[in-house]
Scaffold this motif. Structure first.
Motif, PDB file in Angstrom:
ATOM      1  N   SER A   1      42.673  57.631  44.376  1.00  0.00           N
ATOM      2  CA  SER A   1      43.211  56.662  43.419  1.00  0.00           C
ATOM      3  C   SER A   1      44.546  56.117  43.929  1.00  0.00           C
ATOM      4  CB  SER A   1      43.399  57.320  42.040  1.00  0.00           C
ATOM      5  OG  SER A   1      44.493  58.196  42.069  1.00  0.00           O
ATOM      6  N   LYS A   2      45.024  55.058  43.285  1.00  0.00           N
ATOM      7  CA  LYS A   2      46.276  54.455  43.726  1.00  0.00           C
ATOM      8  C   LYS A   2      47.478  55.342  43.428  1.00  0.00           C
ATOM      9  CE  LYS A   2      46.764  51.795  39.500  1.00  0.00           C
ATOM     10  NZ  LYS A   2      46.920  50.482  38.901  1.00  0.00           N
ATOM     11  N   ASN A   3      47.330  56.306  42.539  1.00  0.00           N
ATOM     12  CA  ASN A   3      48.445  57.198  42.198  1.00  0.00           C
ATOM     13  C   ASN A   3      48.364  58.491  42.973  1.00  0.00           C
ATOM     14  OD1 ASN A   3      49.522  55.376  40.361  1.00  0.00           O
ATOM     15  ND2 ASN A   3      48.117  56.052  38.770  1.00  0.00           N
TER      16      ASN A   3
END
Length: 91
Positions: free
Chosen positions: A89-91
């Motif tokens: 994920s982007k996080n």
């Protein structure tokens, strides 16, 4: 630090040795009603060993584990095996 790709590949004779050891397990006596007070609960351990003997498929688990990126490296002369996977994920 130099990283070397690694995959799990346990020799069949090692798995066979483990299978025989599990079959020939000598169970200790257990203090009545001790449950977990003096270590592993005997009934729990017997069920776990039965699972390893009858149900656990090491080769399938080996295949699953080898889908991950395994590496070996030497840190201060000690061989280290680790898995390096980036988050998705982007996080």
């Amino acid at each position: 630090m130099k990283l070397k790709p690694y995959s799990i590949d346990i020799q069949q004779n090692i798995l066979e040795d483990l299978r025989l050891r599990l079959i020939n397990m000598r169970w200790p006596d257990e203090i009545q009603d001790a449950e977990w007070s003096y270590g592993t609960n005997l009934i729990y351990l017997q069920q776990l060993v039965k699972y390893w003997q009858k149900e656990y498929d090491w080769r399938e688990e080996e295949r699953k584990l080898n889908r991950l990126n395994h590496y070996k490296a030497s840190v201060n002369g000690l061989g280290i095996h680790f898995i390096y996977e980036r988050g998705r994920s982007k996080n």
